[in-house]
Design an enzyme around this catalytic site. Sequence first.
Site, mmCIF file in Angstrom:
data_model
loop_
_atom_site.group_PDB
_atom_site.id
_atom_site.type_symbol
_atom_site.label_atom_id
_atom_site.label_comp_id
_atom_site.label_asym_id
_atom_site.label_seq_id
_atom_site.Cartn_x
_atom_site.Cartn_y
_atom_site.Cartn_z
ATOM 1 N N HIS A 1 0.809 -1.329 0.033
ATOM 2 C CA HIS A 1 -0.060 0.231 -0.043
ATOM 3 C C HIS A 1 0.761 1.114 0.077
ATOM 4 O O HIS A 1 2.038 1.031 0.592
ATOM 5 C CB HIS A 1 -0.998 0.090 1.242
ATOM 6 C CG HIS A 1 -0.196 0.208 2.540
ATOM 7 N ND1 HIS A 1 -0.089 1.528 3.303
ATOM 8 C CD2 HIS A 1 0.145 -0.586 3.413
ATOM 9 C CE1 HIS A 1 0.554 1.245 4.278
ATOM 10 N NE2 HIS A 1 0.852 -0.071 4.541
ATOM 11 N N ASP B 1 -0.542 4.396 0.862
ATOM 12 C CA ASP B 1 -1.232 5.483 1.708
ATOM 13 C C ASP B 1 -0.315 5.468 3.145
ATOM 14 O O ASP B 1 0.249 4.409 3.384
ATOM 15 C CB ASP B 1 -2.492 5.390 2.041
ATOM 16 C CG ASP B 1 -2.944 3.947 2.726
ATOM 17 O OD1 ASP B 1 -2.476 2.858 2.205
ATOM 18 O OD2 ASP B 1 -3.650 3.979 3.810
ATOM 19 N N ASP C 1 6.546 2.109 6.058
ATOM 20 C CA ASP C 1 5.215 1.716 6.033
ATOM 21 C C ASP C 1 4.312 2.607 4.971
ATOM 22 O O ASP C 1 3.919 3.595 5.649
ATOM 23 C CB ASP C 1 4.612 1.822 7.616
ATOM 24 C CG ASP C 1 3.309 1.267 7.615
ATOM 25 O OD1 ASP C 1 2.755 0.509 6.661
ATOM 26 O OD2 ASP C 1 2.365 1.539 8.746
ATOM 27 N N GLU D 1 -5.186 1.547 3.001
ATOM 28 C CA GLU D 1 -4.872 0.351 4.223
ATOM 29 C C GLU D 1 -4.867 0.836 5.433
ATOM 30 O O GLU D 1 -5.385 0.301 6.368
ATOM 31 C CB GLU D 1 -3.356 -0.307 3.647
ATOM 32 C CG GLU D 1 -3.081 -1.535 4.557
ATOM 33 C CD GLU D 1 -2.522 -0.973 5.996
ATOM 34 O OE1 GLU D 1 -2.619 -2.016 6.785
ATOM 35 O OE2 GLU D 1 -2.272 -0.029 6.218
ATOM 36 N N GLU D 2 -4.387 2.152 5.798
ATOM 37 C CA GLU D 2 -4.371 2.902 7.004
ATOM 38 C C GLU D 2 -5.768 3.109 7.540
ATOM 39 O O GLU D 2 -5.856 3.471 8.822
ATOM 40 C CB GLU D 2 -3.555 3.985 6.932
ATOM 41 C CG GLU D 2 -2.018 3.759 6.315
ATOM 42 C CD GLU D 2 -1.199 3.199 7.619
ATOM 43 O OE1 GLU D 2 -1.768 2.642 8.702
ATOM 44 O OE2 GLU D 2 0.059 2.944 7.197
ATOM 45 N N ASP E 1 4.602 -5.651 4.987
ATOM 46 C CA ASP E 1 4.038 -4.402 5.634
ATOM 47 C C ASP E 1 4.196 -4.634 7.086
ATOM 48 O O ASP E 1 3.337 -4.278 7.886
ATOM 49 C CB ASP E 1 2.725 -4.553 5.224
ATOM 50 C CG ASP E 1 1.909 -3.014 5.654
ATOM 51 O OD1 ASP E 1 2.705 -2.077 5.951
ATOM 52 O OD2 ASP E 1 0.571 -3.008 5.585
ATOM 53 N N HIS F 1 4.109 4.553 11.865
ATOM 54 C CA HIS F 1 2.893 5.370 12.463
ATOM 55 C C HIS F 1 3.697 6.245 13.568
ATOM 56 O O HIS F 1 2.492 6.921 13.897
ATOM 57 C CB HIS F 1 2.055 4.333 13.196
ATOM 58 C CG HIS F 1 1.266 3.467 12.341
ATOM 59 N ND1 HIS F 1 0.013 2.989 12.744
ATOM 60 C CD2 HIS F 1 1.619 3.194 11.001
ATOM 61 C CE1 HIS F 1 -0.323 2.229 11.781
ATOM 62 N NE2 HIS F 1 0.369 2.631 10.741
#
Length: 474
Positions: free
Chosen positions: A97, A99, A130, A164-165, A193, A442
């Site tokens: 992903h 995003d 990520d 995804e997030e 991931d 994150h």
Amino acid sequence: MLKPLFQYIDQNQNHFVQRLGDWVAIQSDSGDPAMWGQIDRLLNMTAERIREMGGSVEMADVGTHQLPSGQTVPLPPIVLAAFVRDPEKATLCIYGHVDVQPARREDGWNTDPFTLTEISGNLYGRGTTDNKGPVLAWLHAIETYKATKQEVPVNVKLIIEGMEEVGSHGLLELTRRMNDSFFSDVDFIVISDNVWTSNTPALTYGTRGSSYFLVEVDGPKQDLHSGVFGGSIHEPMSDLISLLGSLIDHTGKILVPGVTDAVAPLMDVERKLYENINFSLEELKNTAGVQHFLQNTKEEVLMARWRYPSLSIHGIQGAFSEPGIKTVIPRRVTGKFSIRHVPDMVPSDVERKVKEHLEQVFASRKSPNILRVIATVGAKPWVADLKDPQYVAGQKAIRDVFGVEPELVREGSTIPIAQNFQEETGKSVMMLPIGAHDDGEHSQNEKISRFNYIEGTKLFVAYIHELSQLKGQS
């Protein structure tokens, strides 16, 4: 066979880093619908890069999404790509992903989160680990084969999304819709991931599931003065604190009756895996900023994080939380907590038992207030078979690149797509991370080291090679 491929990667590493910088600069924050245009932009860039390498691309429409305001907006498409298929080869499907989580300099970043900055061999920027860095590493692995005039020894397909997030809106439905077409000839699905547990490369064979709960207690029609009404009414906050306090004890034990009854028993084969993991409790204490854990040994801590369920209380909405003093009785408060569940727990069963427990506790208080319990998410846990040929290829590839035996680990967080792919397609699924344990996904100052980014590209090249030796074993 691998040496010229590795040489190409080393010679082009600055170019690969520059491309990562181009991607990091695109603020593809899926949590903000106003930024979904940036996600579209990056997905289109990704599709164009795949086409340049000779792949075919479909920008799959996954419909619309309703915002909290009630507005309905189109979702970013999902990239479905494939290279020329040889029926004699195994087929690998790569998921990733593009995003990212929100990021602002004022949140505590030392650098601009959307400007790739290299400091002491680390590449800082939102999405570096990520998941933009790993997605690019996969594309660079394919590029490496083609640029060195070597035939890619497996068929390659890619699924790259931009939501995804925030829950991968539309991906599960697309997977079901494409099961008899896009996935029909897939042998293996790989996801990169997540990150290593220590400084040792790892293969991940399991993740925990998650259910998120909102517990609302609704009382008087307005906030009240505690000096006037305190002691004469049932306060919603008191009810809520009692409810939250009934969920877990000081040892971390979940107190909801029956909720952990279905946890799969620990077998000796699995127990031994934890003994071989290079993991420092002291380092983890320093990272977390705590003096001790609820468990005493490395093995116990790892199992508590990976293979046993946990319950965490996340916050209370509606309560006064600003600096200063305010002697108010809030009229409505909402507690938020989640349960990370593991095999063989079932989300619907967990949610039912939690609701029954909270309703019973609330009834015992004889409160006239109104209780509402809402369960969201409901993502299942995932666990793979370590005897699967894909894990054999992964272990060989790690030895090819790093010269060490990989750690076989599980992941405490929830990555629903792994279970969704395995359950919906029936295909072999493996997680092959290249990020380090201290990458801070994150978090502020997210990074991937140049070493992990470049050696990770070599790992993907070696993995493709090793996987090609497994035709007929999937």
